[in-house]
Design an enzyme around this catalytic site. Structure first.
Site, PDB file in Angstrom:
ATOM      1  N   ASP A  89       3.778  30.075  -9.680  1.00 34.06           N
ATOM      2  CA  ASP A  89       2.961  30.460 -10.593  1.00 34.06           C
ATOM      3  C   ASP A  89       1.772  31.150  -9.883  1.00 34.06           C
ATOM      4  O   ASP A  89       0.921  31.952  -9.895  1.00 34.06           O
ATOM      5  CB  ASP A  89       2.251  29.475 -12.113  1.00 34.06           C
ATOM      6  CG  ASP A  89       1.472  28.529 -11.220  1.00 34.06           C
ATOM      7  OD1 ASP A  89       2.224  28.137 -10.321  1.00 34.06           O
ATOM      8  OD2 ASP A  89       0.634  28.128 -11.733  1.00 34.06           O
ATOM      9  N   ASP A  92       0.673  27.090  -5.241  1.00 40.76           N
ATOM     10  CA  ASP A  92       1.999  26.192  -5.305  1.00 40.76           C
ATOM     11  C   ASP A  92       3.145  26.486  -5.428  1.00 40.76           C
ATOM     12  O   ASP A  92       3.156  27.587  -5.555  1.00 40.76           O
ATOM     13  CB  ASP A  92       0.849  24.910  -5.865  1.00 40.76           C
ATOM     14  CG  ASP A  92       1.157  25.148  -7.458  1.00 40.76           C
ATOM     15  OD1 ASP A  92       1.650  26.065  -7.751  1.00 40.76           O
ATOM     16  OD2 ASP A  92       0.360  24.626  -8.506  1.00 40.76           O
ATOM     17  N   TYR A 241      -0.940  23.480 -16.791  1.00 45.20           N
ATOM     18  CA  TYR A 241      -1.376  24.031 -18.177  1.00 45.20           C
ATOM     19  C   TYR A 241      -1.033  23.984 -20.449  1.00 45.20           C
ATOM     20  O   TYR A 241      -0.156  23.543 -20.477  1.00 45.20           O
ATOM     21  CB  TYR A 241      -0.480  25.596 -17.878  1.00 45.20           C
ATOM     22  CG  TYR A 241      -0.119  26.421 -16.277  1.00 45.20           C
ATOM     23  CD1 TYR A 241      -0.749  27.139 -17.199  1.00 45.20           C
ATOM     24  CD2 TYR A 241       0.531  25.606 -15.509  1.00 45.20           C
ATOM     25  CE1 TYR A 241      -0.825  28.128 -16.305  1.00 45.20           C
ATOM     26  CE2 TYR A 241       0.286  26.650 -14.471  1.00 45.20           C
ATOM     27  CZ  TYR A 241      -0.561  27.840 -14.741  1.00 45.20           C
ATOM     28  OH  TYR A 241      -0.381  28.598 -14.089  1.00 45.20           O
ATOM     29  N   GLU A 489      -7.912  31.019  -5.694  1.00 42.96           N
ATOM     30  CA  GLU A 489      -6.674  30.947  -5.580  1.00 42.96           C
ATOM     31  C   GLU A 489      -6.374  31.848  -6.504  1.00 42.96           C
ATOM     32  O   GLU A 489      -6.929  32.755  -7.323  1.00 42.96           O
ATOM     33  CB  GLU A 489      -6.200  29.626  -6.136  1.00 42.96           C
ATOM     34  CG  GLU A 489      -4.694  29.489  -6.642  1.00 42.96           C
ATOM     35  CD  GLU A 489      -4.494  28.039  -6.519  1.00 42.96           C
ATOM     36  OE1 GLU A 489      -2.944  27.505  -6.298  1.00 42.96           O
ATOM     37  OE2 GLU A 489      -5.018  27.106  -7.535  1.00 42.96           O
TER      38      GLU A 489
END
Length: 518
Positions: A89, A92, A241, A489
């Site tokens: 995603d 990571d 999430y 990120e």
């Protein structure tokens, strides 16, 4: 950039060919004062390249991002299921099902909405490849009508290491939702993704399209029949999430995409949308964000664009209520509501919150661009508290936000990595910050990687080309540091909604040149 030189544009969609029908459609637009310093075609190409950097699994022979290699080749093995593939995603090495599905829904919507423009830019094949990499994984992950493998890897153990995906030694445990452990959000979002993708592949891969649609039907039925929050069945996802909006928005989102993807002769999905509009919040919630968690604005906008011919008085009224809430969102983005509007930075960027603000900007721009086209095609205006707004004004605002993203901002920074002379060089991303596996296959362990790569002050050895990072803060400030993950990120769902917009602006720029007689 190395990746750009290795692009292989399909001969079936030559990069600078503009179909006559597209030119005629775009000539209806006025000439925009596009800055010659912005190359939207280049931004489009780079945005699609990013998804190749996020691939998990066995990479294909035509992989263009050469610093990546095979990874996650035993995913699902412990549970006796093949879960190789899909996307990481962000920075990571976990495969989270909900944001992955949302990414594919947005990519598919981009292709549906701006298919001609993407084709004219020579990127149609790459767009479909990006979508199919996700949907192929969803087919694997949906092993039974009422079973969906919704996560591979553990966020907590993953965050204890800073390893490139090719070396990862952290847990690859897979997590599923089923009848006893429901996960309505991820089931309904995956149904939406597969339904939207089935529209994309209807002409080029009709059998594949039908397969996607079959999975979408089953997943929606599963998510609706066995209702429950997915983060209560997969507790490890809560720190990453967490579903704050619940699952009712995903059920509406899934139903409207299934309605668009099917003939729906019996109006089952349309009736679902109408009958549950009030109870599920679709016609009552006035929202000012659109994200992987909160889908209401997307539902409302899609409903607002549905034709009303042949509908009953009650159905038309409900669609009007959806439209009212959609226009509240759009007007909030344009600062045209009396009270509730989306904040802006001094430099003019939409601002929702500190952590990865660009995801909200990109999502809003997708909705604004789509509705601008709808208003133009139906000869309508957007009616806000402070006045009416036409499609040209809406698109002009979209252009202003895109130009901010690409470098016209107080920092002089392009937040799309690899675009322009100045962009983030220390993106919070394990693979990009590490020595390429193709250059060095020497295994680097968990703690060694922290010291060798995360704590290294220099630029990343690999540019994460096409990634849209989290972006600047409320005062337009930006600090390029791997430790500043709120800003540096990038996530797949940041870039996905920009694909169609870049194509749209690239096409308009070419038509503007034609209008000027160039």
């Amino acid at each position: 950039m190395r990746e750009k030189s290795e692009c292989n544009y399909s001969s079936s969609h030559p990069k600078h060919f503009i179909p006559r029908i597209l030119i005629l459609a775009l000539l209806a637009f006025p000439i925009f004062p596009f800055s010659q310093s912005f190359d939207y075609g280049d931004a489009l190409s780079k945005s699609l390249l990013y998804f190749e950097a996020q691939r998990s699994g066995r990479l294909p022979h035509n992989q263009r991002v050469r610093w990546r290699h095979h990874s996650g080749l035993t995913d699902g093995l412990e549970q006796g299921v093949d879960l190789v593939g899909g996307y990481y995603d962000a920075g990571d090495n976990v495969k989270f099902g909900l944001p992955m599905a949302y990414t594919i829904t947005l990519l598919s919507w981009s292709v549906i909405e701006f298919e001609d423009e993407i084709s004219a830019a020579g990127e149609y094949d790459h767009a479909l490849e990006a979508i199919k990499w996700g949907t192929d994984f969803f087919i694997k992950a949906h092993t039974h009508p009422h079973v969906l493998w919704a996560q591979v890897g553990n966020g907590d153990t993953d965050h204890l290491c800073w390893q490139r995906p090719e070396d990862m030694t952290t847990s690859r445990r897979a997590y599923r939702v089923d009848e006893k452990n429901p996960g309505t959000e991820v089931a309904a979002e995956t149904a939406a993704a597969m339904a939207a993708a089935s529209i994309v592949f209807r002409k080029t891969k009709p059998q594949y399209s039908e397969l996607l649609l079959e999975h979408a039907h089953q997943l929606f039925e599963f998510g609706d029949k066995y209702r429950g929050k997915y983060d209560e069945s997969i507790e490890g996802v809560k720190g990453y999430y967490l579903s704050t909006s619940g699952y009712k928005d995903e059920l509406l989102w899934g139903s409207i995409w299934l309605y668009k993807a099917t003939d729906d002769i019996n109006n089952n999905y349309f009736n679902y949308l109408i009958e549950n509009g009030e109870a599920f919040g679709g016609t009552t919630w006035a929202i000012t964000e659109f994200s992987w968690d909160v889908k209401y604005a997307g539902v409302q906008l899609l409903a607002a664009m549905l034709p009303t011919e042949g509908k009953t008085k009650e159905e038309k009224q409900t669609l009007q209520e959806y439209k009212s809430k959609a226009e509240h969102f759009l007007c909030a983005c344009l600062n045209m509501n009396n009270s509730t509007n989306v904040k802006r930075t001094p430099g003019g960027l939409l601002y929702t919150r500190r952590w990865n603000n660009m995801q909200y900007v990109a999502g809003a721009l997708m909705l604004l661009a789509a509705y601008s086209d709808h208003l133009r095609s139906t000869n309508q205006m957007l009616h806000c508290h402070k006045g009416s707004v036409g499609p040209t004004e809406i698109l002009s605002f979209v252009v202003s936000q895109i130009e901010y993203i690409l470098g016209s901002n107080p920092m002089g920074m392009s937040y799309l990595v690899g675009y322009g002379p100045t962009y983030p060089k220390r993106v919070h991303h394990r693979g990009a910050s590490a020595t390429s596996y193709r250059d060095s296959k020497v295994f680097v362990g968990c703690m060694q990687s922290y010291h060798s790569w995360l704590k290294h002050n220099g630029s990343n050895p690999n540019d994460l080309v096409g990634a849209l990072v989290g972006g600047p803060g409320l005062k337009d400030q930006f600090r390029d540091s791997r430790y500043n993950f709120a800003q540096t990120e990038a996530c797949t769902y940041n870039t996905a909604p920009l694909v169609g917009i870049f194509a749209k602006l690239h096409a308009l720029g070419n038509v503007n040149e034609l209008q000027r007689g160039k």
